[in-house]
Design a protein around this motif. Structure first.
Motif, PDB file in Angstrom:
ATOM      1  N   SER A 162       0.864  -1.181   0.000  1.00  0.00           N
ATOM      2  CA  SER A 162       0.000   0.000   0.000  1.00  0.00           C
ATOM      3  C   SER A 162       0.890   1.217   0.000  1.00  0.00           C
ATOM      4  CB  SER A 162      -0.944   0.000   1.192  1.00  0.00           C
ATOM      5  OG  SER A 162      -0.221   0.112   2.404  1.00  0.00           O
ATOM      6  N   GLN A 195      -3.567  -0.411   5.464  1.00  0.00           N
ATOM      7  CA  GLN A 195      -4.156   0.576   4.534  1.00  0.00           C
ATOM      8  C   GLN A 195      -4.763  -0.118   3.307  1.00  0.00           C
ATOM      9  OE1 GLN A 195      -1.287   3.305   2.878  1.00  0.00           O
ATOM     10  NE2 GLN A 195      -2.758   4.942   2.578  1.00  0.00           N
ATOM     11  N   THR A 200      -7.336  -3.880  -3.123  1.00  0.00           N
ATOM     12  CA  THR A 200      -5.908  -4.146  -2.940  1.00  0.00           C
ATOM     13  C   THR A 200      -5.623  -5.630  -3.142  1.00  0.00           C
ATOM     14  OG1 THR A 200      -5.925  -2.450  -1.241  1.00  0.00           O
ATOM     15  CG2 THR A 200      -3.974  -3.839  -1.367  1.00  0.00           C
TER      16      THR A 200
END
Lengths: 206, 206
Positions: A162, A195, A200
């Motif tokens: 991230s 995060q 993701t």
């Protein structure tokens, strides 16, 4: 940049490109109920599907419960379907501190050491030894297992990249089944710590 | 175990023993206030020291505020002393979702991109663009820096070992000062994600 540094960089890029990425699913706090516990908490109320989850057959229902611990309550905790053999409450460590309980970190279904928690609806309440924090795991479709180079039951490390909180999660258990959709599950603490957004991805490192 | 495996294991043990460990401090959500903002929120009330923190001069005060976001409030957020040049609210990503705000992940004091949050006491309230999530960092005493092999401003990876949630935190900023006590700061999301207790330690890896 000298020739060796350039070669090392190119090798790294090739490795990054070739390493299969794994989608991440963020598990918010939720509960599963047995038929008997459902009937007690939701008498004469039909379990209603709201939204399918990524794993086949699993769904978020329209039903909620309130979790009651020694210190606090957490309202609006969603019931997932279908109903299961045993009721189970899955919360984050942050939730555990809020509620004032000390659940073990175990895989779903391993309730031997689960701690008591009270489930409350407008109709009834139940106190059951069914509260856990989920152990990190990856659902792997059987066809994907060889591509990822993993086998059922093994433990791997996963690098979640991230912008400002890149994190390597070790102690991640591999669960392989022909019925799974390949997906890593993290709880909200882990996702926030790294995060992670819903899109993701992660790569297995060793 | 063959001779090579044994040698590798012994090397690893020696490395573990020789690698300096770093204490971890868990930062719960908290606020810092300027003199002017303190006087507004706590008129004619003396800032009262409750407990010294590990960093010299820093202390937890007896004063609390309520944070008010677009979605929810969080009560009993502790004020840390001494008063500072600028007010600052430090929360976790979990708190940010609860409140309904989207703060940047930055080092303490870097408030250029901080988002607005409302601070409320029984006396007054203030809305200030001062809300951040703390970037991972290690306070390093200047004498410890060479022992740890680090310099001010560099970024390292830190391995936090725990029974079931061992985690490597990358993107950890090194801050060196003669006045610091050496200590890694993690917020509650990060600490819970890695199953950290107050006595857990960490080692820098590269």
């Amino acid at each position: 940049m000298d020739r060796d540094a350039l070669k090392a960089l190119i090798r790294q890029v090739i490795q990054d490109v070739q390493t299969p990425v794994i989608p991440i699913g963020i598990s918010n706090r939720h509960i599963h109920l047995s038929q008997a516990d459902y009937d007690h908490l939701f008498p004469h109320i039909t379990l209603q599907r709201k939204k399918d989850l990524k794993q086949p057959g699993e769904f978020a229902s329209e039903q909620f419960v309130t979790l009651v611990g020694p210190k606090n309550e957490i309202t609006k905790v969603r019931l997932l379907g279908p109903l299961r053999k045993a009721s189970q409450v899955e919360i984050s460590m942050t939730d555990a501190r809020t509620l004032g309980v000390n659940p073990p970190i175990v895989l779903s279904g391993h309730l031997e050491t689960a701690v008591p928690i009270t489930l409350k609806t407008e109709h009834a309440q139940l106190t059951l030894p069914c509260c856990i924090v989920a152990k990190r795991h990856i659902h792997v479709n059987a066809e994907d297992a060889p591509k990822l180079g993993v086998v059922d039951g093994e433990t791997v490390a996963v690098r979640v990249g991230s912008e400002q909180r890149t994190t390597v999660f070790e102690d991640v258990m591999i669960r392989v089944s022909p019925s799974y959709v390949t997906e890593m599950h993290l709880d909200t603490d882990e996702a926030n710590a790294a995060q992670v957004g819903n899109n993701t991805t992660a790569t297995i490192i060793r």
